[in-house]
Design a protein around this motif. Structure first.
Motif, PDB file in Angstrom:
ATOM      1  N   PHE B  29     -39.762  -3.392  32.503  1.00  0.00           N
ATOM      2  CA  PHE B  29     -39.576  -2.544  31.381  1.00  0.00           C
ATOM      3  C   PHE B  29     -38.160  -1.810  31.259  1.00  0.00           C
ATOM      4  N   PRO B  30     -37.386  -1.686  32.334  1.00  0.00           N
ATOM      5  CA  PRO B  30     -36.170  -1.196  32.204  1.00  0.00           C
ATOM      6  C   PRO B  30     -34.892  -2.277  31.780  1.00  0.00           C
ATOM      7  N   HIS B  95     -31.684   4.873  26.969  1.00  0.00           N
ATOM      8  CA  HIS B  95     -32.867   3.860  26.337  1.00  0.00           C
ATOM      9  C   HIS B  95     -32.154   2.691  25.857  1.00  0.00           C
ATOM     10  N   SER B 196     -36.887  -2.738  26.210  1.00  0.00           N
ATOM     11  CA  SER B 196     -37.888  -1.948  26.696  1.00  0.00           C
ATOM     12  C   SER B 196     -39.225  -1.500  25.674  1.00  0.00           C
ATOM     13  N   SER B 332     -39.973   3.051  20.472  1.00  0.00           N
ATOM     14  CA  SER B 332     -39.973   3.589  21.912  1.00  0.00           C
ATOM     15  C   SER B 332     -41.417   4.072  22.223  1.00  0.00           C
ATOM     16  N   ASN B 335     -44.564   1.886  25.107  1.00  0.00           N
ATOM     17  CA  ASN B 335     -44.255   2.247  26.396  1.00  0.00           C
ATOM     18  C   ASN B 335     -44.935   2.181  27.475  1.00  0.00           C
TER      19      ASN B 335
END
Lengths: 440, 440, 440
Positions: B29-30, B95, B196, B332, B335
């Motif tokens: 994810f990151p 982010h 992300s 966002s 997630n």
């Protein structure tokens, strides 16, 4: 390629196409049309004012035509039923529906019972005069309102029908050809044999005339052939004289009942999936008015002849509410009030859209078929991505590129994508403009 | 036949496949994935821990690929918007959705109005950061929540995007081949270019990785080819390098959006009735979860490239709720909470069932086709008759015997009979075991 | 062409076909039919009284037949369960459903628990005796009402089944051929192996017998072949002896369950669109009774054998409520009350209509295919026109002329037009009479 006939719109002051078409209907309404005779000639003479290229043909009575023979020409001068006081109770001069079409001549006194066998009325619509014919069985008769029929209480009546069935006469039809880039033809056919009935089929004549004027002003891929003739025998005579060339007809439409209320109806040709059938369904799908597509039926207008099994031409029928499904049908209520300018105008727009769709139905080949071509560098794609834009324009470009493998026409693309043909026409032009599509 | 690449599952302590897949998603994810650049390489390096046979390919920027050119490699180091006090109001380090993908470098002071033209937010979802790209039009920008955007009330801001568009860089993609008994291939393709966003498309990567591990442990009729590359340009590059061998692809699937809630969606290939299309519909029919089968559309993921008309490969797209149809899409909110272990696990089971169905879709011939063979003496029929037993097992035997005339595959039998493929697989094995069926 | 076998109706005093059929069912009801044995012979002997041309065939036990072998002949003389007092508690002489079909001989004392393993009853229908068989697995048993079973509280019972499984016996079936103008055949098949079950299948026998009598009285285009044999093995034996001639079968029907209540059911042949399938759907569409057309299923009656993939004959199955869908099925409630004369008579009318439709399904050519022929001068058209008459008769004439291009049968015309076959038969005859249609 023959030289196009000159076309001149004689209309001058009509404010809108609808009003102009209604004015034409109103002018034709009083003329005494029948299967043959002076009324048809007068009608075609009026159409020639709008379409100078219209040619009028006369076919002598007795001429064989396919399985039929051209009938004697019917000339009706006067017809009446008088009472003993000499009053014209039923009077052809008041309404030309009053006489049974093709009535043989008669003059004499008849008892009420004898006369009654020759009367036609509508008990369930007692105010209306019906329209009746006896083309191929010698007979005479009067049509009248049921209310009037019930008032005929005298014992004897003087009856006169001053008509001639002229074996030396002829059948009359009109034909207009608008040559196009190709010899392939679009046939547009209207019957012009009904007397004072506005929707059936002066509405069809009016739409055909204005469509012809519009087409005459444009470049044409197809040759357009307009035929104005009496129902059944007119189409049969025309077919009998064009047996060698009907193979040129790629698409055809019978135009009728286009001025009354109600949604549109497209009746498929006998082939059911001909290009004109699929195009009509698509254009109606996107036109925005209520409509129905109906399957082929061997009953109706002159599509019966064009779609007979020996010819099997791709000819459908375009109308609003079909025959027999509105109460005014074949009565004196099918009059100038029933046909409305805005309905005529909408019908004309639909007919034009259908012709445009046929004209532009090309099959394209994607010249960059491996992966999607990069539309962005050709100025055909949106900038910032990642949002959910999927506008119809982008979809039209993508569908055209994806399906244009040389086997699918714009019609196929429109059917599969659900996108409207005008949008696809624009997108195809844009893609052709940057060298990504090529028509076959 | 090439030697199979060694495959090792490195996972050790994960209690369930779903949890293990979610752990992989969380780890990826990151990472700062984009169309090109270090984030893609880091992602593929993680995948190699799970799939040691995965080969990573680098294609230099500027390389032509079908109608496209491999773009410059984008390297993003930092990006921020500061106020006069030097506070990082918008901070890429917080982010990695905050920066418009492929932003060109910029550093300087901008008025609020100047900056505003480079901001992207979602007024209707004011708490979420959108995902936006500008791959092929030079631009810079920031994505932020609409709430935060409304708080930017200063007159001037310091803006910095510390990025490079490296013309000497490369595009990176990964490929894993699991050789099978046949050269015919199943293509499984995932895009790995989104930063992300957990569902789009870390879920697809996770399902593909675990599917590959499972397939690697089994005997395989087909060769399986997994492609992990950036969207659009990745598939185009891959296709450009495999033009001569794509003919081996018998079936293909784009795997995406497999971790969120909602039923399954199978989008048909351009062929619409390819074996993979019919198999997916059948497997979903019997899988027990809500699902929809959707027709081909030339918009979506990399099936657009695989199904471009020059290739026209039988590649469908398997997802749960499709793109644009869930509110978290490209924000966002897509997630690690949105993607759930049990949803990933169910998607994996479905993908496995689909591969199993393709593997086992043989066409059989009934070797005793005249009358029904006597199943009883072969131990395949119930004893006392006359009751109403018609259990699925008996029906599977009868359907297989009846339809297996050499022209119908198990897929055909499953479609016509309504019976599930696993049952038919077992029954076909039983009939093959007693010599009544033979695969062609 | 073989000489037709003489056919004589022996029925004398039956007031209606329904009553006569019911009388036949009642006469056959008590006979102890099974897969083989005297009961079948007695049944066929009764049928020969109605159909003197019926030939009875005996096929020795042990004869191979396709994948099967003709079983030993089962002769059952008596069967009972007595209590210690010598009372016949279960008594085959009271109802021949009481014995498990093909029970092996047994005589001795059994504990209640031992006996119970050989008892069959229906807990949910406690008053009814079920019908059970064990043709191919040696076993013995008794069928009884669940109520009676619960009353068996003694510790020991004397059990006797006085049966023989005669390896030197034979399987019996009957066959009637009604030669027609063509060698092409219509196969009509009924199973005659069930004991005292009236609907399953004495109703089928009765309808077949009366249909044969009716067909025998008429000129026939097709040869009709009636087969009366035990279920499964009978059809298999028959097929094994006619492998070289089954190619003559153009159409076929299994007749069963035709005397109970409920609408008609036609189950399609494996071909699904064979002429008999389409004809049955059309005849039912216009017959006026509730009905359903069901797709092929490889479970049911002897269509399973006729439609096995090696033969794949166009044989459907005509019934009322199908097997297993009425509560009386395979129980003592399928008795002479359940089968009603009027239901038998309606079934016969339907079967006759179906045969008529097959007989008359010609493909015609319109001999005047260019335009519509002028029906008026041939006396086939109404007089005064303009009204909305469009009676079915006129439509039948127009549809036949329009579609008869040599590629469409009456079946096609009926399907497309929605008109009933009898009307089209009459209209086709009228058009043939005036030289407009010619059968191919």
């Amino acid at each position: 390629m023959p030289t196009p006939a000159p076309i001149l719109a004689t209309l001058t002051a009509a404010p809108t196409p609808g009003a102009a078409m209604h004015a034409l209907v109103a002018r034709l309404f009083p003329l005494g049309r029948s299967l043959t005779g002076p009324g048809v000639r007068e009608t075609l003479a009026v159409l020639r004012e709008y379409l100078p290229g219209l040619r009028v043909h006369e076919v002598p009575s007795g001429t064989p035509a396919l399985d039929w023979t051209v009938p004697a020409e019917w000339i009706i001068r006067d017809a009446w039923v008088k009472n003993a006081a000499g009053e014209r109770l039923i009077d052809f001069r008041q309404h030309n529906l009053h006489v049974l079409q093709y009535s043989t001549p008669v003059h004499g006194w008849f008892s009420r019972a004898e006369l009654d066998e020759h009367l036609f009325s509508l008990p369930e619509q007692p105010e209306l005069i019906p329209y009746r014919t006896s083309y191929y069985q010698p007979n005479w008769g009067f049509c009248l309102s049921h209310r009037q029929r019930e008032q005929l209480q005298d014992e004897y009546y003087e009856v006169c029908i001053d008509s001639t069935l002229d074996e030396a006469g002829s059948l009359t039809y009109g034909e207009l050809v608008l040559p196009g880039a190709s010899e392939e033809e679009v046939l547009l056919s209207c019957h012009c044999c009904h007397p004072s009935l506005a929707n059936d089929n002066l509405s069809g004549l009016a739409v055909a005339v204005f469509l012809a004027q519009e087409l005459a002003r444009q470049p044409r891929r197809y040759t357009y052939r307009f035929v104005f003739g009496p129902g059944t025998i007119g189409a049969i005579v025309w077919l009998s004289r064009h047996r060698d060339t009907v193979g040129h007809i790629r698409h055809g439409l019978v135009l009728t009942l286009l001025g009354g209320p109600g949604g549109f109806t497209y009746k498929q040709s006998r082939r059911a999936t001909a290009e004109v059938d699929r195009t009509a369904a698509l254009v109606l799908r996107d036109f925005g008015s209520p409509y129905a597509v109906r399957p082929w039926l061997p009953y109706g207008y002159d599509e019966r002849q064009y779609c007979s099994p020996g010819f099997n031409l791709p000819v459908g029928c375009l109308s609003r509410t079909p025959f027999g499904e509105f109460t005014e049908y074949h009565t004196s209520a099918d009059n100038l009030e029933f046909v409305r300018p805005e309905q005529l105008a909408e019908s004309l727009r639909l007919a034009e859209a259908l012709c445009t769709a046929l004209e532009r139905n090309y099959t394209y080949r994607n010249l960059s078929p491996y992966g999607e071509p990069q539309l962005g560098r050709r100025g055909l794609y949106k900038g910032v991505g990642g949002g959910q834009e999927g506008a119809d324009w982008q979809m039209a470009l993508l569908w055209l590129l994806n399906l244009s493998d040389g086997s699918r026409s714009l019609l196929d693309v429109a059917e599969q994508s659900g996108l409207a043909l005008p949008l696809l026409h624009r997108a195809a032009s844009a893609l052709e403009g940057v060298g990504l599509l090529q028509p076959l």
